[in-house]
Design a protein around this motif. Structure first.
Motif, PDB file in Angstrom:
ATOM      1  N   VAL A 161      35.521 -12.819 -14.241  1.00 54.18           N
ATOM      2  CA  VAL A 161      34.810 -14.098 -14.195  1.00 54.18           C
ATOM      3  C   VAL A 161      33.560 -13.977 -13.311  1.00 54.18           C
ATOM      4  CG1 VAL A 161      34.948 -16.536 -13.588  1.00 54.18           C
ATOM      5  CG2 VAL A 161      36.917 -15.407 -14.630  1.00 54.18           C
TER       6      VAL A 161
ATOM      7  N   LYS B 289      34.664 -21.447  -9.438  1.00 53.68           N
ATOM      8  CA  LYS B 289      34.673 -21.549 -10.891  1.00 53.68           C
ATOM      9  C   LYS B 289      35.835 -20.746 -11.496  1.00 53.68           C
ATOM     10  CE  LYS B 289      31.528 -21.104 -14.759  1.00 53.68           C
ATOM     11  NZ  LYS B 289      30.128 -20.894 -15.156  1.00 53.68           N
TER      12      LYS B 289
ATOM     13  N   ILE C 295      38.941 -21.769 -14.088  1.00 48.82           N
ATOM     14  CA  ILE C 295      39.212 -21.127 -15.378  1.00 48.82           C
ATOM     15  C   ILE C 295      40.609 -20.519 -15.428  1.00 48.82           C
ATOM     16  CG2 ILE C 295      38.555 -19.182 -16.872  1.00 48.82           C
ATOM     17  CD1 ILE C 295      35.657 -19.631 -15.915  1.00 48.82           C
ATOM     18  N   LEU C 296      40.999 -19.889 -14.336  1.00 47.00           N
ATOM     19  CA  LEU C 296      42.194 -19.042 -14.383  1.00 47.00           C
ATOM     20  C   LEU C 296      43.484 -19.736 -13.942  1.00 47.00           C
ATOM     21  CD1 LEU C 296      40.613 -15.783 -12.922  1.00 47.00           C
ATOM     22  CD2 LEU C 296      41.212 -16.199 -15.299  1.00 47.00           C
ATOM     23  N   VAL C 297      43.359 -20.829 -13.196  1.00 46.22           N
ATOM     24  CA  VAL C 297      44.598 -21.442 -12.682  1.00 46.22           C
ATOM     25  C   VAL C 297      44.763 -22.856 -13.235  1.00 46.22           C
ATOM     26  CG1 VAL C 297      45.857 -22.142 -10.631  1.00 46.22           C
ATOM     27  CG2 VAL C 297      44.535 -20.035 -10.627  1.00 46.22           C
TER      28      VAL C 297
END
Lengths: 414, 151
Positions: A358, A408, A412-414
């Motif tokens: 990311v 950011k 997105i990831l969590v």
């Protein structure tokens, strides 16, 4: 920035950026934020130009021909050696051996110096925060010569306890092999003190200076260290060349490393005799163009106020360290006092590789993984970390970009 | 947000990685293999129970890794349970092409659709090895039970 403020500051990182062509590059449409200096640093135009100009006007093989260019190239190659000598504060130019990098320099010491001195059960002392390049050559001696590796643990904050080092050095210790600066934690080891303690017991010390030569002002004579290694590509120079500093008294008695041209005195069908150091350890055509690049990189650094560069890098580290405090899901690994500008961290619920992917899309280049320091990863109970390592051309504004990208990534990831 | 990033970390992937299916051990496994990615230190252990008729009766996996590797392992175990070894091998071959952006060959349309959630990886060449670790490990488990590596 006004001309006046430029004069009043000893070092201007923004002005310096113009020297590094790659820094104006865009990555996925975003300005490059290069925070992977610990793996390899970018190269200033001065280094690129020096290598190209030398190749275009003075290049030839060294120490071989009698022709004009051979003399020119030899002069430049040996001048590069003197540049490294002065950079490290070595007493003699023949104490500098060119290698293909820091790894080879350590392997050279393992093979040519230590292996013939090892009896089964003899010990090599090293810290748990060594890079694999300062571990695996000693494992070779464990496998082949019966050496015993004695590991010195570090404190939870990543600092090294000098008493723990001292306690590990016994009558069986044949070498202390220790990093000057940890490539993961940024810890600066108390090298002069380690050397003093080791010497008090008659034990020599090798320091892995892959990071140390970049961030510290090294004086091998003041440190009294026996061997010190560096690599050019982390020092804003080219790949393919590094250097080993070794005290004359050690180098003189060491067996050759590779066999080939340039390292001999005489070869007959029956016997061979070897050249004196440093040629004895430089078999084959050396990295000639790269030596010119390394010297140019050192000249470039010497042209800056290195104390001010150090202060600038420290400011970036402090700024980033404070900046990541806002993330309660982020844990910094390594907070040793006085550490160098390397920030490693682990992130809850996000794997380092996903995070780095990311960040990459935001133009931010960081390292994710075990950083060739698996015993250290094991020490902290992590499989991998994310590492931002700052160089002289980085800025606070770039740190801000990374902090935004981290926020950011979380979304997105969590 | 970056579309390629959205495609890589789409909800299905994140769901698989956060709630991996078939996560754990199989005590009565007939085949096991360990996979290791030396570049990042990720590890996976695959447990299989292949019955007398050559069908994969059950699968489990354990390991630690990035979202891509975990999601890929989870998706794979979900898709392979109940298949014959031959069917599994065909699917694995197709997947390994797909994540590299290559022709996946003649796959069942339903399988193709399920695998397509991993196709975004092909835009991230540095991450292909993350996606393939579990699949290579599965292959080892089916073949010989040796350690698989993705480099």
């Amino acid at each position: 920035m006004t001309a006046q403020s430029k004069i009043s500051t000893a070092f201007d990182p923004v002005a310096t950026r113009a020297d590094f062509p790659i820094l104006s590059k865009s990555i996925y449409g975003k300005p490059l934020v290069y925070f992977d200096n610990g793996a390899s640093a970018q190269k200033p135009r001065q280094v690129l130009d020096a290598m190209r100009d030398f190749s275009a006007t003075e290049y030839s093989n060294v120490h071989r021909g009698v022709h004009y260019l051979s003399g020119k190239a030899t002069d430049r190659y040996e001048a590069s050696r003197r540049t490294v000598q002065k950079f490290l504060g070595a007493a003699h130019e023949d104490e500098i051996v060119f290698t293909k990098g820091g790894t080879e320099a350590i392997n050279l010491v393992a093979y040519s110096y230590l292996a013939p001195r090892i009896q089964p059960g003899d010990e090599i002392v090293l810290s748990v925060m060594e890079h694999h390049s300062n571990i695996v050559p000693w494992h070779f001696l464990r496998e082949r010569n019966g050496a015993v590796l004695k590991w010195v643990d570090i404190r939870e904050d990543g600092s090294l306890d000098i008493e723990a080092v001292d306690a590990a050095i016994t009558a069986k210790t044949k070498l202390v092999a220790i990093t000057h600066i940890s490539n993961v934690l940024g810890t600066v080891t108390p090298l002069a003190e380690i050397v003093a303690r080791a010497h008090a017991k008659g034990v020599p010390v090798l320091a892995d200076g892959a990071q140390g030569a970049v961030h510290e002002l090294v004086d091998v004579q003041a440190l009294d260290v026996d061997f010190y290694t560096l690599t050019a590509h982390k020092l804003y120079g080219p790949t393919g060349i590094g250097a080993l500093y070794g005290k004359r008294k050690h180098l003189k008695g060491m067996r050759p490393f590779n066999g080939g041209g340039e390292m001999i005195r005489e070869v007959t069908r029956d016997v061979v005799t070897y050249a004196d150091p440093p040629a004895r350890f430089e078999a084959g055509t050396p990295p000639i163009i790269e030596s010119v690049g390394l010297a140019a990189a050192i000249d470039y650094l010497n042209g800056l106020d290195r104390a001010a560069v150090r202060a600038h890098e420290h400011d970036l580290l402090t700024y980033a360290r404070e900046g990541v405090r806002q993330f309660n899901w982020l844990r910094v690994i390594g907070d040793a006092p006085g550490k160098a500008s390397i920030l490693s961290f682990e992130t809850e619920g996000m794997h380092a590789h996903d995070l780095a992917t990311v960040l990459d899309r935001e133009g931010v280049a960081v390292r994710a993984g075990h950083h060739c320091a698996q015993p250290l990863m094991e020490r902290f109970g992590v499989a991998s970390t994310t590492r931002a390592s700052f160089g002289l051309y980085n800025t606070r504004a770039e740190v801000d970009v990374m902090l935004e990208a981290l926020a950011k990534a979380r979304k997105i990831l969590v | 947000m970056d579309d390629t990033l959205r495609e890589l970390y789409q909800d299905v992937i994140l769901d698989h990685s956060k709630h991996p299916r078939h996560f754990g051990k199989l005590v009565d496994a007939t085949n096991t293999a360990q996979g290791h990615n030396p570049l990042c230190g990720d590890r996976v252990t695959m447990y299989l129970k292949v019955d007398a008729s050559g069908r994969i009766a059950d699968i489990a996996f354990e390991g630690k890794g990035c979202a891509i590797s975990q999601a890929s392992a989870s998706l794979m175990t979900d898709m392979l349970v109940g298949r014959t070894v031959a069917e599994a091998e065909k699917l694995m071959g197709g997947f390994l092409h797909l994540v590299k952006g290559e022709d996946a060959g003649d796959l069942d349309p339903d399988d193709r659709e399920r695998l397509d959630v991993m196709a975004g990886v092909s835009a991230f060449p540095m991450r292909v090895k993350c996606a393939t670790l579990a699949w290579h490990t599965m292959k080892s488990a089916l073949e010989s039970g040796e350690t698989a590596k993705t480099e």
